[in-house]
Design a protein around this motif. Structure first.
Motif, PDB file in Angstrom:
ATOM      1  N   LEU A 248       0.824  -1.202   0.000  1.00  0.00           N
ATOM      2  CA  LEU A 248       0.000   0.000   0.000  1.00  0.00           C
ATOM      3  C   LEU A 248       0.859   1.254   0.000  1.00  0.00           C
ATOM      4  N   ASN A 249       0.399   2.258  -0.689  1.00  0.00           N
ATOM      5  CA  ASN A 249       1.018   3.579  -0.652  1.00  0.00           C
ATOM      6  C   ASN A 249       0.056   4.561  -0.006  1.00  0.00           C
ATOM      7  N   PRO A 250       0.575   5.683   0.513  1.00  0.00           N
ATOM      8  CA  PRO A 250      -0.333   6.658   1.127  1.00  0.00           C
ATOM      9  C   PRO A 250      -1.325   7.224   0.112  1.00  0.00           C
ATOM     10  N   GLU A 251      -2.477   7.560   0.613  1.00  0.00           N
ATOM     11  CA  GLU A 251      -3.408   8.346  -0.196  1.00  0.00           C
ATOM     12  C   GLU A 251      -2.952   9.795  -0.151  1.00  0.00           C
ATOM     13  N   LYS A 252      -3.158  10.495  -1.232  1.00  0.00           N
ATOM     14  CA  LYS A 252      -2.831  11.923  -1.276  1.00  0.00           C
ATOM     15  C   LYS A 252      -4.077  12.674  -1.706  1.00  0.00           C
ATOM     16  N   SER A 253      -4.330  13.761  -0.997  1.00  0.00           N
ATOM     17  CA  SER A 253      -5.543  14.494  -1.353  1.00  0.00           C
ATOM     18  C   SER A 253      -5.365  15.983  -1.128  1.00  0.00           C
TER      19      SER A 253
ATOM     20  N   PHE B  91     -17.512  21.390  -0.402  1.00  0.00           N
ATOM     21  CA  PHE B  91     -16.128  20.941  -0.424  1.00  0.00           C
ATOM     22  C   PHE B  91     -15.748  20.519  -1.842  1.00  0.00           C
ATOM     23  N   TYR B  92     -14.465  20.572  -2.067  1.00  0.00           N
ATOM     24  CA  TYR B  92     -13.898  20.042  -3.305  1.00  0.00           C
ATOM     25  C   TYR B  92     -12.713  19.185  -2.902  1.00  0.00           C
ATOM     26  N   ARG B  93     -12.558  18.053  -3.519  1.00  0.00           N
ATOM     27  CA  ARG B  93     -11.411  17.209  -3.202  1.00  0.00           C
ATOM     28  C   ARG B  93     -10.814  16.609  -4.469  1.00  0.00           C
ATOM     29  N   TYR B  94      -9.521  16.363  -4.351  1.00  0.00           N
ATOM     30  CA  TYR B  94      -8.761  15.820  -5.478  1.00  0.00           C
ATOM     31  C   TYR B  94      -7.844  14.776  -4.867  1.00  0.00           C
ATOM     32  N   THR B  95      -8.221  13.526  -4.998  1.00  0.00           N
ATOM     33  CA  THR B  95      -7.564  12.452  -4.254  1.00  0.00           C
ATOM     34  C   THR B  95      -6.949  11.444  -5.213  1.00  0.00           C
ATOM     35  N   LYS B  96      -5.735  11.033  -4.890  1.00  0.00           N
ATOM     36  CA  LYS B  96      -5.077  10.020  -5.721  1.00  0.00           C
ATOM     37  C   LYS B  96      -4.722   8.812  -4.861  1.00  0.00           C
TER      38      LYS B  96
END
Lengths: 429, 809
Positions: B588-593, B615-620
C-alpha cells in the motif's frame, strides 16, 4: 332411397373433406420453426476484484469492430468465464453474491440476460461447484461439504439428485490413508470429465488444509484420476498421470478438451521441477491424454512444457483440441508470482498450435501476447470457426481473433465494459 | 498541475489572512473587559460568558474566561449589552452595560456557589459545544448532552449530521464505518479527547460507547486541527468525554428488542477543598441481534435456494468496558495529572461472511485489553505556555475461533460432519497480541492576545505476534506465520499558528504536518508458498499543509474557508489485516488528497439557523477495502477521485415548543485519470459503493413543567432518506436522470446496488427534577423497512428501546 341419397351425400362430403385436407396439406405444411441465434459476450469490469463483477451483453450477430457491453446488458458478479453446455449458459459462481455453485442464465425479455436458476455448493473450499454434464438430465459436481463424494444433479431442473451421491472414500484411501503429511483429501475438486459412459474425477491429496486447500499443494508427484461407471455409479479403478501435479485449475474453464476423434486432452499445471514441490509457477507441467476408447491415461503420450521451455518456470494453462491439433498458450517469460508477479496480468502468454503426432509447436502469427485467460476459455469454436481470446494488460486489444491455419486476424474489441471473458452462441426460440 | 494551482491558492489565502486585519481594524469602537471572581475573590477560569444585545441575541460568540478569569469583548458598536456569566457549581450572573463611542468598560462579576449544580453543568456543556461549532476548522458537533435521556446510539446521532454517513454491517457492536465528504474507511480517524483511538480497538468506539458518557462528538470534515495528531485524509471523529467537576454519580440502563441491554455508570468523587479526585466510567453492551432478515435458504436435498425472512441466530455481541481513574488538579506543578486504568473485553458472534450468503453458527471473535494511561497538563508563564502530555502502553488480544466440524443452516440447525473442519474457508483458533505504545505531546504558546502557536507530536509503535494452530505456515516448515512479529511505527508532527484579529471576528489557522511511518512484516496470505525470508519493510516521509480562515460578518453570520494538502498513511490494520477476514497488503502507498472547504452560517438564537457548506477534493490512490478471494478482503490503492459536495443544514423554532431541523447532502465524486484503454470508460463515473445523496429531517417538541416545576418532556421524530447507490462502477450515462440524477433508477440491469431507503425513528423522553432522573422510549425503524448500509447485509427492522437514567450529585 332416402338412405341411398343420404349415403351418397355422406360419401361426397367425406371425399370433399379428404380432398380439402389433402389440398391443405399441400399448401400449408407444418413448417420447421426458423432457428434464431444470439451471441453473448461476457466482460469483467474490475480485474482486481476477485468477485469479478462484470457484464453480459447479447448481440444478434457475431460482433465486429469496437463494441460496448455496458448498455442494455446484465451486470453481476462472477463474470470471469463460464462453462456453457448446448444452449445453456452456466457459471460456477452466482451473479448476485458470488456464491459457489452452478448458475444457469437465459436470454430474457429485450435480449437481456437473466438468472434462471442456481444450485448452491458449500463455500468452504475452492472448486466447490466444479461440474460436468453428461446429458440433459445427468450431471455431476463436487461439493466441499462432502469432499470424498461426487454429487449428481439434473441439469434441466438444475437440482441435486439426492439419490445419486457417489461415495469414493475407498478409492481415495487406496493410498496415503495413514499419511500424516496429507492434510486434505477430495475427489472431483479440480477435474470432472465424462467420456463414453465413464466419469473421470481427480483425487486430491493435499499438503495444506487452509484457505487454498487442494490447489498447488499436491502431496504426490503424480496426479490420480478415479474412473466411475456412470450407469451403475460404481467406482472402477484409478489411473494416473505421472510426474506432474496441479491438474486443471477450474474456475469455469475445465482446462481439458476433446479432440474431434474423441481423445481427451488434460492440462496439468505441474509444480516446482527441481525440488518436486507443489506450486503455481509451473515446472513439470504437461498435457496428458486419454484416448477415445480408453479409460487409462495414455502413458506413451504427453506434451511436456519442460521440453518446450527449459526454465522450469513455465506451464500450460489452457487447451483446445481439434483435428489432431492443440491450441495452447505458452508463456514467453519465466513465471513469477506474488503481488508483482507476471503470471496473471502481464502480456506473456503466446498462442501456439501443437501437433499431437509430432508434438511440434508452431507459434500463431498476427496475434499479440496476452494476459492469462484464467477461468476463461482461451479458445472457442463458433460456427465452425476457432476464435482466440485476446486481452492485453492495457486493454488496447480486448476481444477475439479468428484462427485460420497458423495465423489469426482481429474480429472485434470490447472498448467499454472491461476485460473480455467469453463469447458463446445460443439458439433462441 | 492542479496541485500547483492549489498551492498557489494557499499562498494567496495566507497572504490575504495577514493583510485583512490592517485594513479592517480601524473600525474598532467600544470595549467591555469582564473579570469573573468567586466569593472569596479568586479568579474563575473556564467560565462561560455571553454578550447579548437588546434583542437577546448573541452580540459576540460565547467565550470562556482565561486563567485570570478575564474575557474581553472589543469592537462593539454603541448601545446596550447584557453580560451573562455561568460557571459550574455557581449561580448565573447578568449585568447590563451601556457602551459609548470609544468607551472601555470594566465589568467585575462575582459568581456565588450554587446549591443546584446540574443545570449549570448542562449549560456549560452546551457552551463548549457551541465553541467547537464556531471554530474556523469546520466541525459538525453532535451534542450528546441534549439527548442523554434518549435511547439513541452514537451512530444514529452522527448519522443525522449533514455530510456524514455511518455504515454498519449489522446490529449493536458491528464495526462502524464513517463516511465524511465521500471519504471513508481508514481515511477517517477516531480520537478520544484528541488522542488517536487505535489503542482501544473495538473496546471503545462509536458503536459501543453510550452517549451519556460523552460531552459531545466532533466530526471534522476535511482539515483537522493540529491538536488531532493524525494523518486522516478526509476527516476525523473526536469523542469528547464529560469533564464535569465536583462529585456525582450517573447511572443509565437501556433495554430493547433483540435482548438488547446497555448500561453505564459514570462517577466522580472530589472531596470538598481537596485537589484530588477519583472516578470511574463503566459500560456494558449486549444484544442478541437476532433480528429478522431476508436470506437465501438452501434446500438440503435439491440445493436450490429460496428467499425467506428468518431470525439471525448467531449474531450476538457483548462488551464490557471499565475505566477507573484518579488525579490531582490545580497544584503548583500540574493543572491536572490523571492516571487511568481501563480494561475491556468483547465477544462477537459471526453470523455470516462478508455478505449474508452462508450461515455460520459457531464462529466467534473476541478482543480484550488492560490499558494504563497517563495525562499531564500544565500551563506556565501566566497561562501563555501550556503542555498536554498523554501516554499509553497496552496490548490488545484478538482471537478468532472457527473449529466446527459441520454446517449450520439458516434455521440454526447444525449437521455434524467429521470430514469438515471450520465453517469458513480458513479454520482458526487464533490468539494474537497487538501491542501499542502511543505518546502525544501538545505544546501551545500564546505569543500575544492575537496569536497562539501550537506544536503537536504523536508517536505510535505497534506490533503483532500470535499463534494459530490452524493458520498458515511458512513454506516447507511448521512455523506459524503469526509467530513472526510484525512492527509498525508512525510519527506525526504538526505545528500551527492561530491568529485572531478584528477583536476575534477574523480567525486564521495555518498548519503544517510531517508524517513518517515504517512497517515490517511478512505477507501472511498469498496464493503461493510463503518463506520467512520474504519479510517486507516499508517506510516513508510525507508533508502536509493546511489553512483555515473564519470571518464573522456580524453577530449572526460568519463564513469560513479551509484548504489542505494531506497524506493519509496506510494504517496498521490495512497493512497487517485483522487476522480474520482482512488480509495483509504491504504494497500500500499513502493516499494523497487536496481538499477545499467553504461554509457560511447564519443564526438567530432561539429562532433559526442555516448553514451551507461545500467541499472540493482531489484524491489520488484512494485506499479501499476490496473483496478478494472469498471470504477475504484486502485494502488496496484503487482509484483517483475528484469532485465536490454540498450540504445544507437548518433549524427553525416553530412556536414555543417545537424545533424542526433538516439537512441534505449531495456529493458528486467521480473517478478520473484512468488512461488504460481497458478502463477508460470509467472516467467520470461515480465513486462506487459510496452514498452520495441523503437527507435528514427531525422534529422535536420540548415541553417544560408538564407535570412538575422541574420536569421536561421531549417528543421527537427523525426521518432519514438515502438514495440508492451502486456496488460496482456504472457509466455516467447509466445514472438516474433528472436534476442532479436524483430521479428514477440507474439504467442498468443489476442487483448490485444498495437500494433507496427510508428510516423513521420516533421517541419520547421525560426528565424529572431537572434531569436527576430520566426515562425515554424510542421506536427505531418505525416503518419496519429493510435497511442496508452495505450490499446484501441487512440491518435490524423495527425495534423498541426503553432507557432510564439517574443522576446523583
Amino acid at each position: 332411397m332416402n338412405r341411398h341419397i343420404l349415403k351418397g351425400w355422406m360419401l361426397a362430403a367425406a371425399g370433399l373433406a379428404l380432398l380439402a385436407g389433402c389440398d391443405k396439406d399441400k399448401k400449408d405444411p407444418d413448417p420447421e420453426p426458423e432457428k434464431k441465434y444470439k451471441y453473448v459476450v461476457q466482460t469483467s469490469s474490475n480485474l482486481s476484484n476477485a468477485q469479478r463483477p462484470g457484464n453480459i451483453k447479447v448481440f444478434d450477430t457475431f460482433p465486429s469492430g469496437n463494441i460496448s457491453t455496458i448498455d442494455q446488458s446484465f451486470q453481476g458478479m462472477g463474470m470471469a468465464g463460464w462453462r456453457p453446455y448446448g444452449n445453456w449458459l452456466l457459471k460456477m459462481f452466482d451473479s448476485e453474491a458470488y456464491e459457489q455453485g452452478i448458475e444457469r442464465l437465459k436470454i430474457g425479455t429485450g435480449d437481456i440476460v437473466e438468472v434462471e436458476s442456481f444450485l448452491k455448493a458449500d463455500a468452504s473450499a475452492f472448486g466447490s461447484g466444479n461440474f460436468v454434464i453428461a446429458d440433459e438430465t445427468t450431471g455431476f459436481y463436487w461439493d466441499a461439504a462432502t469432499p470424498l463424494k461426487i454429487q449428481k444433479f439434473n441439469p434441466t431442473t438444475l437440482s441435486r439428485v439426492s439419490s445419486g451421491e457417489i461415495d469414493l472414500t475407498a478409492a481415495v484411501n487406496e493410498r496415503g490413508a495413514d499419511e500424516a503429511g496429507i492434510k486434505y483429501r477430495s475427489v472431483g475438486q479440480k477435474f470432472l470429465a465424462v467420456k463414453k459412459g465413464k466419469l473421470f474425477a481427480n483425487i486430491t491429496y493435499a499438503k495444506t488444509d487452509g484457505s487454498q486447500k487442494g490447489f498447488w499443494d499436491d502431496f504426490y508427484p503424480d496426479v490420480y484420476i478415479a474412473v466411475i461407471d456412470i450407469a451403475t455409479g460404481k467406482y472402477e479403478k484409478t489411473t494416473k498421470i505421472e510426474g506432474t501435479g496441479s491438474i486443471a485449475y477450474i474456475n469455469d474453464n475445465p482446462m481439458y478438451s476433446f479432440d474431434t476423434n474423441g481423445d481427451l486432452y488434460i492440462v496439468c499445471q505441474g509444480g516446482d521441477r527441481d525440488n518436486l514441490q507443489a506450486g503455481a509457477l509451473g515446472g513439470r507441467s504437461k498435457i496428458a491424454r486419454i484416448k477415445a476408447n480408453e479409460t487409462d491415461v495414455d502413458a506413451a503420450w504427453s506434451l511436456n512444457m519442460d521440453d518446450i521451455r527449459s526454465d522450469g518456470k513455465s506451464k500450460f494453462v489452457s487447451v483446445f483440441a481439434k483435428d489432431g491439433k492443440l491450441v495452447v498458450p505458452v508463456n514467453n517469460t519465466a513465471l513469477t508470482g506474488g503481488p508483482q508477479g507476471n503470471i496473471n496480468l502481464t502480456d506473456i502468454w503466446e498462442f501456439h498450435i501443437a501437433d499431437v503426432n509430432t508434438k511440434a509447436l508452431t507459434k500463431i502469427t498476427g496475434i499479440p501476447a496476452v494476459t492469462n485467460p484464467g477461468g476463461s476459455y482461451g479458445s472457442v469454436e463458433i460456427d465452425g470457426k476457432v476464435y482466440l481470446r485476446v486481452s492485453t494488460a492495457d486493454g488496447s486489444m480486448n476481444g477475439y481473433y479468428e484462427l485460420n491455419g497458423t495465423a489469426a486476424t482481429r474480429t472485434f474489441d470490447v472498448t467499454e465494459g472491461g476485460s473480455i471473458q467469453g463469447i458463446y452462441k445460443i439458439e433462441v426460440e | 498541475m492542479l496541485l500547483l494551482r492549489q498551492f498557489t491558492g494557499y499562498f494567496f489565502l495566507i497572504v490575504f489572512s495577514f493583510f485583512i486585519p490592517v485594513t479592517v481594524s480601524a473600525q474598532k469602537t467600544g470595549v467591555i473587559r469582564v473579570v469573573l471572581k468567586g466569593e472569596r475573590g479568586e479568579p474563575l477560569p473556564q467560565a462561560t460568558v455571553y454578550l447579548l444585545n437588546d434583542s437577546g441575541d448573541e452580540a459576540r460568540p460565547v467565550r470562556l474566561s482565561d486563567e485570570d478569569g478575564k474575557v474581553d469583548f472589543a469592537g462593539l458598536r454603541d448601545g446596550s449589552y447584557v453580560v451573562l456569566a455561568r460557571h459550574v457549581g455557581r449561580e448565573e450572573v447578568k449585568h447590563q452595560v451601556m457602551v459609548g463611542p470609544a468607551s472601555e468598560l470594566l465589568v467585575e462579576l462575582v459568581l456565588k456557589n450554587s446549591a443546584q449544580q446540574l443545570s449549570d453543568l448542562v449549560v456549560r456543556g452546551k457552551s463548549e459545544t457551541r465553541e467547537a461549532m464556531d471554530q474556523p476548522i469546520k466541525a459538525a458537533i453532535v451534542n450528546t448532552r441534549e439527548v442523554g435521556a434518549q435511547p439513541v446510539t452514537l451512530t444514529e446521532l452522527i448519522n443525522r449530521t449533514a455530510g456524514v454517513r455511518i455504515r454498519q454491517t449489522g446490529g449493536l457492536g458491528s464495526a462502524p464505518d464513517v463516511s465524511v465528504n465521500g471519504f471513508q474507511g481508514r481515511g477517517i480517524r477516531y480520537f478520544k479527547n484528541g488522542i488517536p483511538l487505535d489503542y482501544l480497538r473495538d473496546g471503545y468506539n462509536i458503536s459501543s460507547v453510550p452517549v451519556e458518557l460523552l460531552e459531545r462528538v466532533e466530526v471534522y470534515k476535511g482539515v483537522l486541527p493540529v491538536g488531532l495528531g493524525a494523518d486522516a485524509l478526509g476527516g476525523a471523529v473526536n469523542l469528547v468525554t464529560r469533564t464535569d467537576v465536583g462529585s456525582y454519580l450517573n447511572l443509565s440502563y437501556e433495554v430493547a428488542s433483540f435482548n438488547t441491554h446497555r448500561s453505564s455508570l459514570s462517577a466522580v468523587y472530589t472531596p470538598e477543598g481537596r485537589k484530588w479526585y477519583a472516578g470511574a466510567d463503566l459500560f456494558f453492551n449486549h444484544s442478541d441481534n437476532d433480528y429478522k432478515a431476508e436470506v437465501k435458504v438452501t434446500d438440503p436435498e435439491t440445493r436450490n435456494q429460496y428467499r425467506a425472512r428468518l431470525r439471525m441466530f448467531h449474531n450476538a455481541f457483548t462488551s464490557y468496558y471499565g475505566d477507573v481513574f484518579a488525579g490531582i488538579r490545580d497544584t503548583r506543578w500540574a493543572d491536572e495529572l490523571r492516571l487511568s486504568l481501563a480494561g475491556f473485553s468483547l465477544t462477537r458472534e459471526q453470523q455470516h461472511p462478508a455478505l449474508m450468503t452462508d450461515p455460520y453458527g459457531a464462529i466467534t471473535g473476541g478482543q480484550s485489553s488492560v490499558v494504563p494511561t497517563l495525562r499531564y497538563r500544565k500551563t506556565f508563564a501566566g497561562g501563555r505556555i501550556a503542555i498536554d502530555q498523554f501516554l499509553v502502553y497496552n496490548t490488545v488480544n484478538i482471537g478468532r475461533t472457527d473449529t466446527l466440524r459441520g454446517r449450520y443452516d439458516w434455521f440454526g440447525h447444525v449437521t455434524y460432519n467429521p470430514s469438515q473442519f471450520g465453517e469458513s474457508r480458513q479454520p482458526a483458533l487464533s490468539d494474537v497480541d497487538f501491542s501499542n505504545f502511543t505518546s502525544r505531546t501538545n505544546l501551545s504558546y500564546k505569543l500575544n492576545e492575537a496569536h497562539k502557536a501550537e506544536l503537536n507530536y504523536v508517536i505510535t509503535e505497534a506490533g503483532r505476534k500470535g499463534r494459530d494452530p490452524y493458520g498458515p505456515r511458512f513454506a516447507g516448515t511448521d512455523i506459524d506465520v503469526l509467530s513472526v512479529r510484525t512492527d509498525y511505527r508512525k510519527q506525526v508532527l504538526g505545528a500551527s499558528l492561530e491568529s485572531r484579529w478584528l477583536d476575534g471576528r477574523l480567525t486564521n489557522t495555518l498548519m503544517g504536518k510531517h508524517y513518517y511511518y515504517a512497517s515490517s512484516g511478512t505477507d501472511t496470505w498469498a496464493s503461493r508458498p510463503i518463506a520467512e525470508s520474504e519479510r517486507i519493510t516499508k517506510k516513508g516521509n510525507y508533508w502536509g499543509i493546511a489553512e483555515a480562515i473564519k470571518f464573522e460578518l456580524n453577530e449572526h453570520q460568519f463564513v469560513r474557508v479551509s484548504a489542505e494538502a494531506a497524506n493519509r498513511l496506510p494504517q496498521q490494520d490495512e497493512l497487517f489485516g485483522d487476522g480474520i477476514w482482512v488480509v495483509p497488503n504491504f504494497n500500500l502507498n499513502p493516499e494523497k488528497s487536496t481538499n477545499l472547504n467553504a461554509g457560511y452560517r447564519w443564526q438567530r438564537r432561539k429562532k433559526a439557523s442555516f448553514e451551507v457548506n461545500g467541499f472540493y477534493r482531489y484524491t489520488k490512490g484512494l485506499i479501499l477495502l476490496i473483496p478478494i478471494q472469498p471470504p477475504y478482503a484486502q485494502f488496496t490503492n484503487m482509484d483517483n477521485v475528484k469532485g465536490y459536495g454540498v450540504e445544507l443544514d437548518g433549524a427553525v423554532h416553530a412556536g414555543r415548543f417545537f424545533i424542526v431541523n433538516a439537512n441534505v447532502t449531495y456529493q458528486d465524486l467521480r473517478l478520473f485519470g484512468i488512461t488504460t484503454p481497458l478502463d477508460k470508460w470509467k472516467n467520470g463515473s461515480r465513486l462506487r459503493n459510496t452514498p452520495w445523496f441523503f437527507t435528514n429531517v427531525g422534529v422535536t417538541g420540548n415541553f417544560d413543567k408538564v407535570f412538575g416545576e422541574q420536569d421536561n418532556l421531549k417528543i421527537y421524530f427523525h426521518y432519514n432518506f438515502l438514495k440508492e447507490y451502486y456496488l460496482e462502477t456504472i457509466a455516467r450515462r447509466q445514472e438516474p436522470g433528472g436534476f442532479l440524477g436524483l430521479f428514477g433508477s440507474a439504467k442498468v440491469n443489476s442487483d448490485l446496488l444498495i437500494p433507496t431507503q427510508h428510516l423513521l425513528n420516533a421517541g419520547v423522553s421525560y426528565s424529572f427534577r431537572s434531569g436527576r432522573a430520566t426515562a425515554g422510549v424510542e421506536v427505531k425503524n418505525l416503518l419496519d423497512q429493510d435497511v442496508f448500509d452495505y450490499y446484501r447485509i441487512q440491518r435490524a427492522g423495527r425495534s423498541i428501546h426503553l432507557k432510564m437514567g439517574i443522576s446523583i450529585k
